[in-house]
Design a protein around this motif. Structure first.
Motif, PDB file in Angstrom:
ATOM      1  N   ILE A 138       0.811  -1.223   0.000  1.00 19.86           N
ATOM      2  CA  ILE A 138       0.000   0.000   0.000  1.00 19.86           C
ATOM      3  C   ILE A 138       0.847   1.277   0.000  1.00 19.86           C
ATOM      4  N   THR A 139       2.162   1.143   0.070  1.00 23.23           N
ATOM      5  CA  THR A 139       3.013   2.344  -0.004  1.00 23.23           C
ATOM      6  C   THR A 139       2.774   3.031  -1.346  1.00 23.23           C
ATOM      7  N   ARG A 140       2.540   4.354  -1.281  1.00 25.95           N
ATOM      8  CA  ARG A 140       2.172   5.112  -2.487  1.00 25.95           C
ATOM      9  C   ARG A 140       3.275   6.074  -2.883  1.00 25.95           C
ATOM     10  N   ALA A 141       3.401   6.302  -4.183  1.00 24.06           N
ATOM     11  CA  ALA A 141       4.285   7.356  -4.699  1.00 24.06           C
ATOM     12  C   ALA A 141       3.432   8.215  -5.629  1.00 24.06           C
ATOM     13  N   VAL A 142       3.172   9.452  -5.201  1.00 21.87           N
ATOM     14  CA  VAL A 142       2.280  10.325  -5.980  1.00 21.87           C
ATOM     15  C   VAL A 142       3.102  11.429  -6.637  1.00 21.87           C
ATOM     16  N   ARG A 143       2.914  11.586  -7.929  1.00 18.17           N
ATOM     17  CA  ARG A 143       3.716  12.577  -8.664  1.00 18.17           C
ATOM     18  C   ARG A 143       3.186  13.984  -8.441  1.00 18.17           C
ATOM     19  N   SER A 144       4.113  14.914  -8.168  1.00 25.11           N
ATOM     20  CA  SER A 144       3.746  16.331  -8.145  1.00 25.11           C
ATOM     21  C   SER A 144       4.906  17.096  -8.763  1.00 25.11           C
ATOM     22  N   GLY A 145       4.707  17.544  -9.975  1.00 24.29           N
ATOM     23  CA  GLY A 145       5.768  18.254 -10.697  1.00 24.29           C
ATOM     24  C   GLY A 145       6.946  17.342 -10.982  1.00 24.29           C
ATOM     25  N   ASP A 146       8.135  17.778 -10.548  1.00 17.79           N
ATOM     26  CA  ASP A 146       9.356  17.015 -10.820  1.00 17.79           C
ATOM     27  C   ASP A 146       9.662  15.981  -9.755  1.00 17.79           C
ATOM     28  N   ASP A 147       8.758  15.837  -8.776  1.00 15.32           N
ATOM     29  CA  ASP A 147       9.017  14.908  -7.679  1.00 15.32           C
ATOM     30  C   ASP A 147       7.899  13.876  -7.546  1.00 15.32           C
ATOM     31  N   PHE A 148       8.225  12.790  -6.836  1.00  9.45           N
ATOM     32  CA  PHE A 148       7.209  11.871  -6.328  1.00  9.45           C
ATOM     33  C   PHE A 148       7.212  12.007  -4.815  1.00  9.45           C
ATOM     34  N   THR A 149       6.030  11.924  -4.208  1.00 13.45           N
ATOM     35  CA  THR A 149       5.954  11.954  -2.747  1.00 13.45           C
ATOM     36  C   THR A 149       5.584  10.559  -2.256  1.00 13.45           C
ATOM     37  N   LEU A 150       6.477   9.984  -1.431  1.00 14.78           N
ATOM     38  CA  LEU A 150       6.269   8.614  -0.945  1.00 14.78           C
ATOM     39  C   LEU A 150       5.677   8.620   0.452  1.00 14.78           C
ATOM     40  N   ASN A 151       4.654   7.765   0.645  1.00 15.49           N
ATOM     41  CA  ASN A 151       4.071   7.563   1.969  1.00 15.49           C
ATOM     42  C   ASN A 151       3.804   6.080   2.181  1.00 15.49           C
ATOM     43  N   GLY A 152       4.194   5.584   3.348  1.00 17.31           N
ATOM     44  CA  GLY A 152       3.949   4.174   3.653  1.00 17.31           C
ATOM     45  C   GLY A 152       5.060   3.626   4.531  1.00 17.31           C
ATOM     46  N   SER A 153       5.063   2.302   4.729  1.00 18.12           N
ATOM     47  CA  SER A 153       6.155   1.725   5.519  1.00 18.12           C
ATOM     48  C   SER A 153       6.508   0.340   5.006  1.00 18.12           C
ATOM     49  N   LYS A 154       7.774   0.007   5.175  1.00 18.32           N
ATOM     50  CA  LYS A 154       8.315  -1.279   4.731  1.00 18.32           C
ATOM     51  C   LYS A 154       8.795  -2.052   5.954  1.00 18.32           C
ATOM     52  N   MET A 155       8.632  -3.367   5.905  1.00 21.65           N
ATOM     53  CA  MET A 155       8.875  -4.195   7.104  1.00 21.65           C
ATOM     54  C   MET A 155      10.019  -5.170   6.872  1.00 21.65           C
ATOM     55  N   PHE A 156      10.744  -5.500   7.938  1.00 28.25           N
ATOM     56  CA  PHE A 156      11.802  -6.538   7.912  1.00 28.25           C
ATOM     57  C   PHE A 156      12.903  -6.219   6.898  1.00 28.25           C
ATOM     58  N   ILE A 157      13.299  -4.964   6.789  1.00 29.19           N
ATOM     59  CA  ILE A 157      14.258  -4.608   5.746  1.00 29.19           C
ATOM     60  C   ILE A 157      15.702  -4.775   6.235  1.00 29.19           C
ATOM     61  N   THR A 158      16.433  -5.653   5.547  1.00 30.21           N
ATOM     62  CA  THR A 158      17.845  -5.877   5.880  1.00 30.21           C
ATOM     63  C   THR A 158      18.633  -4.601   5.573  1.00 30.21           C
ATOM     64  N   ASN A 159      19.466  -4.186   6.520  1.00 31.55           N
ATOM     65  CA  ASN A 159      20.235  -2.916   6.457  1.00 31.55           C
ATOM     66  C   ASN A 159      19.311  -1.697   6.550  1.00 31.55           C
ATOM     67  N   GLY A 160      18.068  -1.921   6.988  1.00 32.91           N
ATOM     68  CA  GLY A 160      17.055  -0.870   6.960  1.00 32.91           C
ATOM     69  C   GLY A 160      17.393   0.370   7.766  1.00 32.91           C
ATOM     70  N   SER A 161      18.157   0.228   8.878  1.00 29.97           N
ATOM     71  CA  SER A 161      18.452   1.434   9.664  1.00 29.97           C
ATOM     72  C   SER A 161      19.877   1.924   9.432  1.00 29.97           C
ATOM     73  N   VAL A 162      20.641   1.207   8.613  1.00 33.65           N
ATOM     74  CA  VAL A 162      22.045   1.596   8.432  1.00 33.65           C
ATOM     75  C   VAL A 162      22.391   1.930   6.979  1.00 33.65           C
ATOM     76  N   ALA A 163      21.426   1.767   6.072  1.00 32.03           N
ATOM     77  CA  ALA A 163      21.741   1.934   4.645  1.00 32.03           C
ATOM     78  C   ALA A 163      21.910   3.402   4.250  1.00 32.03           C
ATOM     79  N   ASP A 164      22.608   3.599   3.141  1.00 31.54           N
ATOM     80  CA  ASP A 164      22.764   4.932   2.553  1.00 31.54           C
ATOM     81  C   ASP A 164      21.878   5.084   1.325  1.00 31.54           C
ATOM     82  N   VAL A 165      21.614   3.946   0.663  1.00 32.85           N
ATOM     83  CA  VAL A 165      20.835   3.953  -0.581  1.00 32.85           C
ATOM     84  C   VAL A 165      19.700   2.944  -0.451  1.00 32.85           C
TER      85      VAL A 165
END
Ligand SMILES: Cc1cc2nc3c(=O)[nH]c(=O)nc-3n(C[C@H](O)[C@H](O)[C@H](O)COP(=O)(O)OP(=O)(O)OC[C@H]3O[C@@H](n4cnc5c(N)ncnc54)[C@H](O)[C@@H]3O)c2cc1C
Length: 385
Positions: A138-165
């Motif tokens: 259900i995480t959404r990415a809505v386009r507005s002009g030159d950007d997308f606005t992301l809202n939502g959450s992802k679970m159990f992500i490896t490197n999730g709190s330490v990643a750079d990319v």
């Protein structure tokens, strides 16, 4: 069919084993106990060229084949499955997604730092309410002009709190099902990008696993990977390749369990003789060795099909399924061979058992692998070519 490793692959195996013995094995029990992700060690792994071993040389990779990457992951998992999982997710999932599908501008911008271990990647697909059925996100990415606005959450992500990319899958067209999923690159430090509560786990304590939260995160439209709506197709391909690595990862855990159990069986004496003299123990070791060898063959086959540009999805699922169940089975038997000493934290064998369980869950559960294999079998028939 060639069953021998090349000279280059042997060298990679020996170098990883040497690194594992010196830099990982002595510290792994503490990282497990203290739930510590040793980022400096992962950086060292990158500096040695292991994280980029199978990526193109033009981005700083080693230009080697898929099996070479499997050898790296297997060799690290032999000593610490948590670190190996963080590296596998970084290589196969986030770096792999960018290398395979992103525009040249993104590859040159992100891959050199990622392959050298200077920047760490996370790949964000799973959500609190959607795992095996990833398209139900259900995480959404809505386009507005030159950007997308992301809202939502992802679970159990490896490197999730330490990643750079972060490579993030989100819906750009909520009504379009799988065709509405798009993939984005989100950089650490983006306003609104954060983490939820700490996720405490059964095992893999040296691997960072986190909930990743997006609250009105603005992402430039140029950070879209490929076409809008191509994210789900990309995801399936990334996961197919990732499963070859996870098969190697599971084999590394199983091999550790077997080697430790064989060593212990030769030392431990009961009824006036080494327990390795008992047939009951020998049979467990023989079955471990046979299952590990069979897992390795399946994994080599999947890697070879991939490198020859042939369809490898079913082979990758078979390798991942069999290697995972081998890891779980072998670690349980290794604990059994150790008796009471297998159950206590003084020796690493109980850690292997806790760590192995994820292999039957992550990057597609064993049930999902069986679905993929059966679907392919019923559609295309069986061929062992
Ligand atoms: C340590 C760890 C690291 C992870 N790292 C990442 C990561 O980096 N990125 C990421 O995106 N995700 C990651 N994951 C998530 C992982 O990929 C999912 O947990 C996995 O795909 C299963 O999804 P789920 O947990 O929602 O289980 P569910 O999909 O809810 O499954 C629950 C049970 O139902 C079964 N089931 C579901 N559907 C079917 C079906 N059609 N037929 C038969 N049985 C079915 C499953 O096999 C399972 O037994 C990680 C998870 C863990 C624990």
């Amino acid at each position: 069919m060639d069953f021998e490793l090349t000279e280059e692959q042997r060298q990679i195996r020996a170098t990883v084993a040497d690194f594992g013995e010196r830099e990982i094995k002595p510290h792994a029990p503490r990282w497990d106990r203290e739930e510590l992700f040793p980022r400096a060690v992962v950086q060292k792994i990158g500096k040695l060229g292991f994280l980029g071993v199978a990526f193109p040389e033009q981005y700083g990779g080693g230009g080697a084949d898929t099996l070479s990457q499997v050898i790296v992951v297997e060799g690290l998992a032999r000593y610490d499955a948590g670190i190996a999982l963080s590296c596998a997710a970084h290589m196969s999932l986030s770096s792999g997604h960018i290398a395979t599908f992103a525009a040249e501008e993104h590859r040159t911008r992100y891959l050199p730092d990622m392959l050298a271990g200077r920047k760490l990647g996370a790949w964000c697909l799973t959500e609190p309410g959607s795992g095996s059925d990833a398209a139900a996100m259900i995480t959404r990415a809505v386009r507005s002009g030159d950007d997308f606005t992301l809202n939502g959450s992802k679970m159990f992500i490896t490197n999730g709190s330490v990643a750079d990319v972060y490579v993030v899958m989100a819906l750009t067209d909520a009504g379009a099902g799988r065709s509405g999923v798009s993939a984005f690159i989100v950089e650490r430090g983006s306003a609104g990008l954060g983490n939820g509560r700490k996720i405490e786990k059964l095992g893999l304590h040296s691997s960072d696993t986190a909930e990743v939260i997006f609250e009105n995160v603005e992402v430039p439209a140029r950070n879209l990977i490929g076409e809008p709506g191509a994210g789900y197709r990309q995801t399936l391909q990334v996961l197919e390749a990732g499963r070859i690595g996870i098969a190697g990862w599971a084999i590394g855990i199983a091999r550790g369990a077997m080697e430790d159990a064989a060593g212990y069986a030769k030392e431990r004496r009961q009824f006036g003789q080494a327990i390795a003299d008992f047939q009951a123990i020998q049979w467990m070791l023989a079955d471990m060795a046979t299952r590990i060898e069979a897992s390795w063959m399946l994994t080599c086959r999947a890697a070879a099909l991939k490198d020859r540009g042939l369809a490898f999805g079913r082979a990758a699922s078979m390798a991942k399924l069999f290697a995972s169940e081998t890891a779980m089975w072998s670690t349980i038997k290794a604990v059994q061979i150790h008796g009471g000493y297998g159950y206590v934290t003084e020796l690493p064998v109980e850690r292997y058992m806790r760590d192995a369980k994820l292999s039957e869950i992550g990057e597609g559960t064993s049930e999902v692998q069986r679905l993929i294999i059966a679907k392919s079998l019923l559609r295309d028939g069986y061929s062992a070519e």
